[in-house]
Design an enzyme around this catalytic site. Structure first.
Site, short mmCIF file in Angstrom:
data_model
loop_
_atom_site.label_atom_id
_atom_site.label_comp_id
_atom_site.label_asym_id
_atom_site.label_seq_id
_atom_site.Cartn_x
_atom_site.Cartn_y
_atom_site.Cartn_z
N ASP A 162 8.00 -50.12 0.89
CA ASP A 162 8.88 -51.20 1.30
C ASP A 162 9.49 -50.95 2.87
OD1 ASP A 162 10.32 -53.70 1.41
OD2 ASP A 162 11.95 -52.93 0.16
N1 LIG Z 1 22.53 -43.78 0.63
C1 LIG Z 1 22.56 -45.09 1.47
N2 LIG Z 1 23.88 -44.72 2.28
C2 LIG Z 1 24.17 -45.88 3.19
N3 LIG Z 1 23.90 -47.06 2.98
C3 LIG Z 1 22.97 -47.18 1.83
C4 LIG Z 1 22.53 -46.42 1.14
N4 LIG Z 1 21.81 -46.51 0.01
C5 LIG Z 1 21.82 -48.04 0.28
N5 LIG Z 1 22.56 -48.45 1.16
C6 LIG Z 1 22.73 -49.71 1.80
O1 LIG Z 1 22.65 -50.98 0.83
C7 LIG Z 1 21.51 -51.66 0.94
C8 LIG Z 1 20.51 -52.08 -0.23
O2 LIG Z 1 20.22 -50.82 -0.77
P1 LIG Z 1 18.56 -50.39 -0.99
O3 LIG Z 1 17.66 -50.89 0.01
O4 LIG Z 1 18.13 -48.88 -1.49
O5 LIG Z 1 18.45 -51.47 -2.40
P2 LIG Z 1 17.54 -52.72 -2.52
O6 LIG Z 1 18.18 -53.24 -4.12
O7 LIG Z 1 16.16 -52.36 -2.63
O8 LIG Z 1 17.92 -53.78 -1.75
P3 LIG Z 1 16.95 -54.86 -1.07
O9 LIG Z 1 16.23 -55.64 -1.91
O10 LIG Z 1 17.96 -55.54 0.05
O11 LIG Z 1 15.94 -53.96 -0.05
C9 LIG Z 1 20.76 -51.07 2.14
O12 LIG Z 1 19.95 -51.70 3.15
C10 LIG Z 1 21.57 -50.27 2.97
O13 LIG Z 1 22.50 -51.05 3.85
MG LIG Z 2 16.16 -52.22 0.64
#
Ligand SMILES: Nc1ncnc2c1ncn2[C@@H]1O[C@H](COP(=O)(O)OP(=O)(O)OP(=O)(O)O)[C@@H](O)[C@H]1O
Ligand SMILES: [Mg+2]
Length: 208
Positions: A122
């Site tokens: 992704d």
């Molecule tokens: N370790 C981290 N440090 C800082 N910010 C984080 C971290 N993990 C996640 N985030 C924030 O939270 C958002 C969503 O996290 P992540 O992409 O892991 O989850 P997701 O459910 O896959 O989200 P999406 O479906 O929006 O891609 C990230 O784009 C980022 O802004």
């Molecule tokens: Mg994400």
């Protein structure tokens, strides 16, 4: 105290300040429309995969948040908080020179993964965090895979390209061009095979 940071399609992200450090809890909540047993299995697989692949990626030299612990029953991972901004948000405010630099580094990191046989799964600009020192970090490894084939790497590059297109239509060429400079640097000769496969995937997507 936990503070909700984002509510994604797949997960809820909390920021936690404890023991004098900041970290993130990534929780995958139940999906009411899925049969519970299937939902549990899917989430367990994503959570395990994310935990493992964050570490595999780091061993390949890609900056990723360190995993602190994992709660398999609650489908929650605790990891370091990366204090920075999503690349997606920087696109409109960064100078063209800075944007080129950041995208080149993004491409270089994807190249490091691919060179190590790993695909991100992704590779969008919201899964790239740029910290205060301009260091580029990759996050969101729930769809990452090892033992990747040329086809899988081609799909990764195709997804990256799509992400540039949907983020900023007027900067997409600049972003892609720079990312590919970084990608070619780490993938060397193998890059061309993957890039031509990515083009083929793009054509397939358009005409089928
Ligand atoms: N370790 C981290 N440090 C800082 N910010 C984080 C971290 N993990 C996640 N985030 C924030 O939270 C958002 C969503 O996290 P992540 O992409 O892991 O989850 P997701 O459910 O896959 O989200 P999406 O479906 O929006 O891609 C990230 O784009 C980022 O802004
Ligand atoms: Mg994400």
């Amino acid at each position: 105290m936990a503070e909700q940071l984002t509510l994604g399609a797949e997960s809820i992200i909390f920021r936690l300040d404890q023991w004098d450090r900041e970290f993130i809890l990534k929780h995958r909540p139940p999906k009411p429309y899925l049969l519970k047993a299937i939902d549990d299995l899917l989430k367990l697989s994503r959570t395990n995969r994310e935990c493992k692949m964050l570490t595999v990626a780091r061993s390949l030299g890609v900056p990723t948040p360190a995993v602190l612990w994992i709660d398999r029953k609650q489908h929650t991972i605790a990891m370091d908080f990366i204090n920075g901004t999503q690349l997606k948000q920087l696109v409109s405010e960064a100078s063209e020179r800075k944007l080129r630099e950041l995208c080149e580094e993004f491409g270089r990191l994807i190249g490091l993964l691919h060179d190590g046989g790993v695909v991100h799964g992704d590779p969008t600009t919201s899964n790239v965090i740029v910290d205060k020192q301009s260091k580029v970090w990759l996050i969101d490894f729930g769809l990452a895979e090892m033992n990747a084939t040329v086809e899988m790497k081609g799909v990764d590059i195709h997804l990256m390209r799509r992400a540039f297109e949907t983020t900023h239509w007027d900067l997409e060429d600049t972003m892609l061009e720079s990312a590919l400079v970084g990608y070619r640097r780490t993938m060397r000769e193998e890059a061309e095979e993957v890039l031509s496969r990515a083009n083929e995937i793009r054509t397939r997507g358009r005409y089928h």
